[in-house]
Design a protein around this motif. Sequence first.
Motif, short mmCIF file in Angstrom:
data_model
loop_
_atom_site.label_atom_id
_atom_site.label_comp_id
_atom_site.label_asym_id
_atom_site.label_seq_id
_atom_site.Cartn_x
_atom_site.Cartn_y
_atom_site.Cartn_z
N SER A 1 -6.87 -11.03 -4.54
CA SER A 1 -5.36 -10.25 -3.61
C SER A 1 -5.67 -8.75 -4.17
CB SER A 1 -4.57 -11.16 -4.65
OG SER A 1 -2.85 -10.83 -4.39
N GLY A 2 -5.62 -8.19 -2.77
CA GLY A 2 -5.42 -6.84 -3.28
C GLY A 2 -3.71 -6.14 -3.58
N HIS A 3 -2.74 -6.97 -3.35
CA HIS A 3 -1.28 -6.88 -3.62
C HIS A 3 -1.18 -6.51 -5.15
CE1 HIS A 3 -0.14 -6.93 1.06
NE2 HIS A 3 1.30 -6.66 0.20
N THR A 4 -2.17 -7.79 -5.75
CA THR A 4 -1.50 -7.48 -6.91
C THR A 4 -2.49 -7.10 -7.67
OG1 THR A 4 -1.69 -10.62 -6.39
CG2 THR A 4 -2.55 -9.88 -8.70
N GLY A 5 -3.87 -6.89 -6.96
CA GLY A 5 -4.56 -5.83 -8.10
C GLY A 5 -4.17 -4.53 -8.13
N ALA A 6 -3.48 -4.10 -7.11
CA ALA A 6 -3.37 -2.77 -6.60
C ALA A 6 -1.57 -2.49 -7.70
CB ALA A 6 -2.87 -2.40 -5.14
N SER A 7 -0.73 -3.47 -7.46
CA SER A 7 0.25 -3.08 -8.65
C SER A 7 0.09 -3.46 -10.04
CB SER A 7 1.04 -4.77 -8.20
OG SER A 7 0.67 -6.10 -8.63
N THR B 1 0.71 -1.46 -0.10
CA THR B 1 -0.12 0.23 -0.08
C THR B 1 0.97 1.31 -0.01
OG1 THR B 1 -1.71 -1.10 0.79
CG2 THR B 1 -2.02 1.02 1.52
N GLU B 2 1.70 1.27 1.23
CA GLU B 2 2.45 2.47 0.84
C GLU B 2 3.31 2.69 -0.63
OE1 GLU B 2 2.53 -0.17 3.09
OE2 GLU B 2 3.22 0.33 5.39
N VAL B 3 4.37 1.82 -1.27
CA VAL B 3 4.33 2.00 -1.75
C VAL B 3 3.22 2.48 -3.18
CG1 VAL B 3 5.70 0.59 -3.27
CG2 VAL B 3 6.22 0.31 -1.80
N VAL B 4 2.80 1.88 -3.65
CA VAL B 4 1.61 2.10 -4.49
C VAL B 4 0.98 3.12 -4.57
CG1 VAL B 4 -0.98 1.85 -5.27
CG2 VAL B 4 1.20 -0.58 -4.98
N ILE B 5 0.45 3.89 -3.15
CA ILE B 5 0.37 5.35 -3.25
C ILE B 5 1.54 6.50 -3.27
CG2 ILE B 5 -0.45 6.76 -1.22
CD1 ILE B 5 -1.85 4.44 -0.31
N GLY B 6 2.71 5.90 -3.13
CA GLY B 6 3.71 6.63 -3.11
C GLY B 6 3.92 6.71 -4.48
N VAL B 7 4.38 6.14 -4.78
CA VAL B 7 4.47 5.62 -6.73
C VAL B 7 3.52 6.34 -7.46
CG1 VAL B 7 5.31 4.99 -8.67
CG2 VAL B 7 6.21 3.98 -6.58
N THR B 8 2.22 6.69 -6.90
CA THR B 8 0.88 6.56 -7.44
C THR B 8 1.31 8.33 -7.78
OG1 THR B 8 -0.91 5.61 -7.12
CG2 THR B 8 -1.80 7.67 -8.09
N SER C 1 4.88 -13.88 -6.14
CA SER C 1 4.92 -13.77 -4.89
C SER C 1 4.05 -13.79 -3.54
CB SER C 1 5.96 -12.19 -4.42
OG SER C 1 5.22 -11.22 -4.31
N ARG C 2 3.02 -13.77 -3.63
CA ARG C 2 2.09 -13.52 -2.38
C ARG C 2 1.56 -15.24 -2.50
NH1 ARG C 2 1.63 -10.23 0.72
NH2 ARG C 2 -0.95 -10.28 1.18
N ILE C 3 1.62 -15.44 -3.75
CA ILE C 3 1.78 -17.30 -3.59
C ILE C 3 2.45 -18.08 -3.00
CG2 ILE C 3 0.73 -19.30 -4.91
CD1 ILE C 3 -0.35 -17.53 -6.78
N TYR C 4 3.78 -17.39 -3.27
CA TYR C 4 5.28 -18.38 -2.94
C TYR C 4 5.13 -18.66 -1.23
CZ TYR C 4 9.75 -19.20 -1.61
OH TYR C 4 10.60 -19.44 -1.13
N ARG C 5 4.69 -16.96 -0.89
CA ARG C 5 4.82 -16.54 0.63
C ARG C 5 3.68 -16.86 1.46
NH1 ARG C 5 8.74 -13.57 1.90
NH2 ARG C 5 7.92 -12.80 3.53
N GLY C 6 2.72 -17.69 0.58
CA GLY C 6 1.34 -18.47 1.70
C GLY C 6 -0.15 -17.54 1.85
N MET C 7 0.19 -16.28 0.95
CA MET C 7 -0.74 -15.41 1.35
C MET C 7 -2.20 -15.79 0.55
SD MET C 7 0.75 -14.53 3.38
CE MET C 7 -0.46 -12.76 4.46
N HIS C 8 -1.80 -15.93 -0.79
CA HIS C 8 -3.09 -16.07 -1.81
C HIS C 8 -3.19 -17.13 -2.28
CE1 HIS C 8 -4.61 -12.53 -0.80
NE2 HIS C 8 -3.87 -11.50 -0.92
#
Length: 234
Positions: free
Chosen positions: A150-156, A84-91, A193-200
Amino acid sequence: MNTFVHRYELDTSRPTGKAAARDAATRALLPALGGWLVLIGVGFLVVGPLDDYPEGNAVEEWFAEHRTPTMNAVSEWVGRFGMTEVVIGVTALTVAILWWRTRQWWFAVVPALAVSLQSLLFITSSALVGRERPDVEKLDDAPPTSSFPSGHTGASTALWLTMAMLAQRIENPALRRVVTVVCVTIPFLVGLSRIYRGMHGPLDVVFGLLNGLLCVVVAWWYLRRDTSTGTARR
């Protein structure tokens, strides 16, 4: 396709605030609402009839069994592109630079519109669907939102595919291709990465990608432009 990508170069006319708001409502919010309904429908299928399919967490379990310290570090680093922090900052930085360089506020708001729509669809659909995260060891702290989509995937996806669209203004062909490929690749790496890390699970990531893609398209299309000239003014 070329006129769609370069629509803000083909027509640089200044809209009124009222016209831009009207177009945003009819050409971005309404299509996004349709995408939201699809997300909800698929989400209820995933937590309902499709929840008990035999393979279950097979993909997530395979990744969990094949983790290595190196890939743990790489996946953590890659996942930051969807934070979230990266996406908001870059946006915010992108909007400021576009406004400064083009003096076209109606064009500069496109990245913010794409990311905001994605966030709205993700947060509301995730809250309604309420899917539990994969039953494997997780390498990250689980946020309060549920697993689908996946929020990370959607945001990226919303951010970096918009950046890929913006990259089409780069005049150097080689640099344009490199930047485009990098920007298009990032969302897929974040999803993995989100699948690998067990989050989604895979379905969470796929519909995160689709959510972000929809929001990029409707945000880029939100303002009516006259592309009949066919000549981009760089």
